[in-house]
Motif scaffolding. Structure first.
Motif, PDB file in Angstrom:
ATOM      1  N   PHE B 103       0.786  -1.220   0.000  1.00 29.75           N
ATOM      2  CA  PHE B 103       0.000   0.000   0.000  1.00 29.75           C
ATOM      3  C   PHE B 103       0.825   1.281   0.000  1.00 29.75           C
ATOM      4  CE2 PHE B 103      -2.202   3.148   2.519  1.00 29.75           C
ATOM      5  CZ  PHE B 103      -3.437   3.182   1.930  1.00 29.75           C
ATOM      6  N   SER B 104       1.566   1.523   1.061  1.00 26.14           N
ATOM      7  CA  SER B 104       2.204   2.821   1.264  1.00 26.14           C
ATOM      8  C   SER B 104       3.222   3.145   0.183  1.00 26.14           C
ATOM      9  CB  SER B 104       2.917   2.867   2.610  1.00 26.14           C
ATOM     10  OG  SER B 104       2.032   2.517   3.613  1.00 26.14           O
ATOM     11  N   ARG B 105       4.061   2.161  -0.159  1.00 30.53           N
ATOM     12  CA  ARG B 105       5.160   2.457  -1.053  1.00 30.53           C
ATOM     13  C   ARG B 105       4.639   2.899  -2.424  1.00 30.53           C
ATOM     14  NH1 ARG B 105       8.146  -0.686  -3.970  1.00 30.53           N
ATOM     15  NH2 ARG B 105       7.021  -2.497  -3.208  1.00 30.53           N
ATOM     16  N   LEU B 107       1.827   4.128  -3.155  1.00 30.96           N
ATOM     17  CA  LEU B 107       1.120   5.390  -3.059  1.00 30.96           C
ATOM     18  C   LEU B 107       2.075   6.573  -3.092  1.00 30.96           C
ATOM     19  CD1 LEU B 107      -1.761   6.296  -2.657  1.00 30.96           C
ATOM     20  CD2 LEU B 107      -1.156   6.672  -0.282  1.00 30.96           C
ATOM     21  N   SER B 108       3.150   6.474  -2.292  1.00 31.01           N
ATOM     22  CA  SER B 108       4.047   7.619  -2.240  1.00 31.01           C
ATOM     23  C   SER B 108       4.817   7.744  -3.549  1.00 31.01           C
ATOM     24  CB  SER B 108       4.992   7.522  -1.043  1.00 31.01           C
ATOM     25  OG  SER B 108       5.924   6.504  -1.274  1.00 31.01           O
ATOM     26  N   LEU B 111       2.742   9.714  -5.737  1.00 34.26           N
ATOM     27  CA  LEU B 111       2.714  11.142  -5.410  1.00 34.26           C
ATOM     28  C   LEU B 111       3.973  11.873  -5.830  1.00 34.26           C
ATOM     29  CD1 LEU B 111       1.158  11.464  -1.894  1.00 34.26           C
ATOM     30  CD2 LEU B 111       0.361  12.449  -4.016  1.00 34.26           C
TER      31      LEU B 111
END
Lengths: 276, 282, 267
Positions: B103-105, B107-108, B111
């Motif tokens: 998830f996090s990786r 997403l960033s 961005l």
């Protein structure tokens, strides 16, 4: 799901935000401030990061507040026309300040988790202290809205008429941008940037499909936000408890709001087509 | 790392090129909506296992048409609809990511991009798109200018503004899909708007503005990447800050030249005279 | 420079000590330091009507906007009811062209008229019954009492313009500024607007109106001012609206003469 106290607190936070965002989103809609609202949510980020770096978790609120107020002033000055077109100015302020935040945070090792926390907030870990903060800002915002509402409507409808009536247009614009900044600061830590943007834009846009009256729009926007807030919390609860899908509650609330907007679109079109 | 520099410079050129159209037509917010709306397409492509560029492009074109339809009517509804798309695009993308792990990786990197991991294939793709976009903009340049400036006049002259609008949207979307994986959404918007807005301050002639915007875009990419290495900060953020610095500098100089027109005119006269003398002597 | 007309009707309640509703002296107007209109010298007394005429881009709107504070007074001075310009804002009521306003804006006709009362209501007090009654009465004066609850954008162009005039009536200002209120307006609405303005001037309100229609200017104005980048002439309609003056100011443009004929003025 409401037997869990953290769900109750999340719902309380959403209720407070619904009370603010119904009315405030009406002015964002009337003044076409979607982009400015979007920019404010992004530019609060460097304030959050700087506040955290300076004095830990306690500095976050202050940092966000300073960054929000500064951006409101800068955006008001830049979008008053002149050399740059206002949309380009807003875009650059948004990206540049957000990048300052990213640059600050990218020097830390836990970089991505900080970023996601900012984007989605931590709705389910809202503390009673945060609820109080939001409530105070809600009272402040609603008071300002009650005072400024007539002038903002006049200015949004007819700048020339408002200026002739003696209103200082620059001050009215600054005041509205500051109110939007306050809402962003009040909400951003709990619910994250995306949900704040959605809360500032969708309620009034959806309510506009139902009514032609500003006061009714504000009321309908609040009710809609409450319903979608509850639906979103339920959705994320069900998804994670029953199906193991880690859908953040903020995302689920945004999806519920967008769904409401899409469902109301045909209503708006039908109402338009009907002869007066 | 050479690839990263090549990608940064090419992306800067590409963004500067399309940015002129975005700035002249005041499509900045709209471009932001497109960058956010592309996100779910990219995620869906990753989940289905098809090419990310292809999936993103396909979703992007669909979204571009949808956005065009929703925001066709000017005014309050259009501004609000664009805002709804920004929020919706992002939330749907995140919702799709939630179905997966990591998830996090992901997403960033959406961005702020991951320019350091650029490969040869990415650079080649960007170069091809650059040639393609330059071709489209020069071939349809006159029509785009006419329909953008005066849709009613263009229609009566036999142009079809709706088709040109769609062409422009698809071109912008193509640029976004190409540069977002390397530089991220936030930076994509900055790199498209800032160099073109800075260039616009210095000239009213389209070829000059375009040349300047492309140059500034390339410089932003190059200097930003250098800076990110030196200061150990995210590349996307560094490039954005350089591009913004170019705009702020242009704005300050331009303000000064408007406030003190005499000094500047004298300076430019002297410059012109010097260049004339130089030409004569050579 | 032409003198204000001596033949204009003098309202009954005018006192010698009272300042002029609008006095413009040696003024230049523009935006951000660029002068668009210069050499303006005008005085409008209570109950008088001043018509601003001139071709497109002559500076009529700029003059009106400068008095409201939206454009800049570059040189000279402007006095509204005895107060100089930066302080005089809020004393005049402004009627924009209806077509410049967003027809999708979610307000009703009554809401728009009520805006005229906002300054009177102030920041703190809620809107009261007296204000609502005043708004409805103003709507009635322009013949739209039955459309009070209709959304502004659903009214016809002429009706929208009448609503805006009603807003100025509700404001009870002693100086009214109207920017091309008769452009693209149907005959009924035009008559309604003109008769409402007539009633206002009879009670001492001064009116400044810009228009393309020289026949209307000749009919309603005590004083006509011909503008085109600068003030070309000002005075009683029959002194100013002459072929010679118009030819000078307009160049070779089509001109509607006061007697209703249209003539093409050659240079």
């Amino acid at each position: 799901m409401l037997e869990a106290p953290f769900m109750l607190r999340a719902l309380a936070e959403l209720t407070l935000l619904a009370l603010i965002c119904g009315p405030v989103s009406v002015f964002v809609f009337a003044r076409r401030l979607s982009f400015v609202a979007d920019a404010l949510t992004h530019t609060v980020f460097p304030g959050v990061v700087a506040g955290f770096l300076v004095s830990g978790a306690d500095g976050v609120f202050g940092g966000a507040l300073v960054a929000g107020l500064v951006t409101a002033v800068v955006l008001t000055l830049l979008t008053r026309g002149g050399l740059l077109s206002d949309d380009a100015a807003t875009a650059v302020v948004l990206t540049a300040l957000f990048s300052v935040g990213v640059a600050l945070v990218s020097r830390r090792s836990s970089y991505t988790s900080d970023l996601t926390a900012f984007l989605f907030g931590r709705l389910l870990t809202v503390t009673p202290g945060q609820l109080v903060e939001t409530a105070v800002l809600a009272v402040l915002t609603l008071t300002l809205v009650a005072i400024g509402a007539r002038a903002w409507v006049f200015r949004a409808f007819d700048v020339g008429g408002a200026a002739a009536a003696g209103y200082r247009i620059a001050r009215l614009d600054l005041a509205l941008n500051l109110v939007v900044a306050l809402v962003v600061v009040a909400a951003v830590r709990a619910v994250g940037t995306i949900l704040v943007v959605a809360l500032l834009i969708v309620p009034a846009a959806a309510a506009r499909m139902l009514t032609d009256r500003l006061i009714a729009m504000a009321a309908a926007g609040t009710v809609l936000t409450l319903l979608c807030g509850y639906a979103g919390l339920w959705l994320s609860w069900t998804a994670s408890v029953d199906h193991g899908v880690r859908l953040t509650s903020a995302t689920a609330v945004v999806l519920a709001l967008v769904l409401a907007y899409v469902l109301l679109l045909p209503v708006g079109l039908l109402r338009r087509r009907r002869p007066a | 790392m050479t690839y990263a520099y090549a990608e940064a410079v090419l992306a800067g050129a590409l963004a500067g090129l399309i940015g002129v159209q975005v700035v002249l037509r005041r499509l900045s917010y709209f471009t932001m909506a497109l960058t956010h709306a592309t996100f779910p397409g990219v995620v869906a492509a990753a989940i289905l296992g098809v090419s990310i560029t292809l999936g993103g492009a396909l979703a992007g074109v669909l979204v571009a048409c949808g956005v065009a339809a929703l925001t066709r009517r000017r005014g309050q509804d259009a501004a609000a609809a664009t805002g709804v798309i920004v929020a919706a695009g992002f939330a749907i993308g995140v919702g799709l990511v939630a179905l997966q792990d990591g998830f996090s990786r992901e997403l960033s990197s959406f961005l702020v991009g991951s320019i350091v991991t650029t490969g040869r294939q990415d650079v080649v793709t960007t170069a091809i798109v650059l040639v393609l976009v330059a071709g489209v903009l020069s071939f349809f340049g006159r029509g785009l200018l006419f329909t953008g400036f005066d849709a009613a006049g263009a229609r009566s002259a036999g142009y079809r503004p709706a088709l040109y609008d769609l062409l422009l949207l698809i071109t912008i979307e193509l640029v976004i899909v190409t540069i977002v994986p390397a530089v991220g959404t936030i930076l994509a918007l900055a790199l498209i708007v800032a160099p073109a807005a800075a260039a616009r301050l210095w000239s009213t002639r389209l070829p000059v503005v375009t040349g300047l915007a492309v140059t500034l875009g390339m410089l932003s990419g190059l200097l930003g990447l250098l800076l990110s290495g030196l200061l150990d900060i995210a590349a996307g953020a560094a490039i954005t800050l350089v591009a913004a610095a170019f705009l702020v500098t242009s704005l300050t100089l331009r303000r000064a030249s408007l406030t003190f027109p005499l000094a500047f005119r004298r300076a430019s006269l002297t410059a012109r005279r010097t260049s004339l003398t130089a030409r004569r002597t050579s | 420079m032409a003198e204000p007309p001596s033949a204009g009707p003098v309202p009954a309640q005018r006192h010698a000590s009272q300042p002029a509703a609008l006095r413009i002296e040696a003024a230049g107007f523009g935006y951000r330091g660029t002068t668009v209109l210069r050499d303006v010298e005008l005085t409008v007394g209570e109950g008088q009507t001043l018509a601003l005429v001139g071709p497109n881009g002559a500076g009529k709107s700029t003059l009106i906007k400068s008095v409201t504070g939206l454009a800049d007074l570059v040189t000279g001075s402007v006095t509204v009811l005895g107060r100089a310009l930066p302080k005089a804002r809020g004393l005049a009521a402004y009627v924009p062209q209806a077509e410049t306003l967003d027809p999708d804006f979610p307000v009703s006709a009554a809401d728009v008229v009520l805006m005229g009362r906002y300054r009177r209501i102030g920041w703190w007090r809620p809107t009261g019954r007296a204000d609502r009654d005043a708004a409805l009465a103003a709507l009635d004066r322009v013949g739209l009492a039955d459309r009070a609850r209709t959304r502004f954008g659903l009214l016809s162009g002429g009706q929208r313009q009448r609503v805006l005039v009603a807003r100025a009536i509700a404001a009870e200002a002693r100086l009214l500024l109207l920017d091309e209120p008769l452009n693209g307006v149907d005959a009924t609405s035009q008559e309604r607007i003109l008769s409402a303005l007539g009633e206002l001037t009879a009670t001492g309100t001064a009116v400044v109106i810009s228009t393309h229609d020289l026949a209307v200017a000749a009919r309603i104005a005590d004083q006509v001012c011909v503008l085109n980048g600068r003030q070309w002439a000002a005075g009683a309609p029959r002194e100013v609206l002459t072929p010679e003056v118009l030819r000078e100011a307009y160049g070779n443009h089509a001109v509607d003469l006061p007697d209703g004929r249209t003539m093409l003025v050659e240079t």
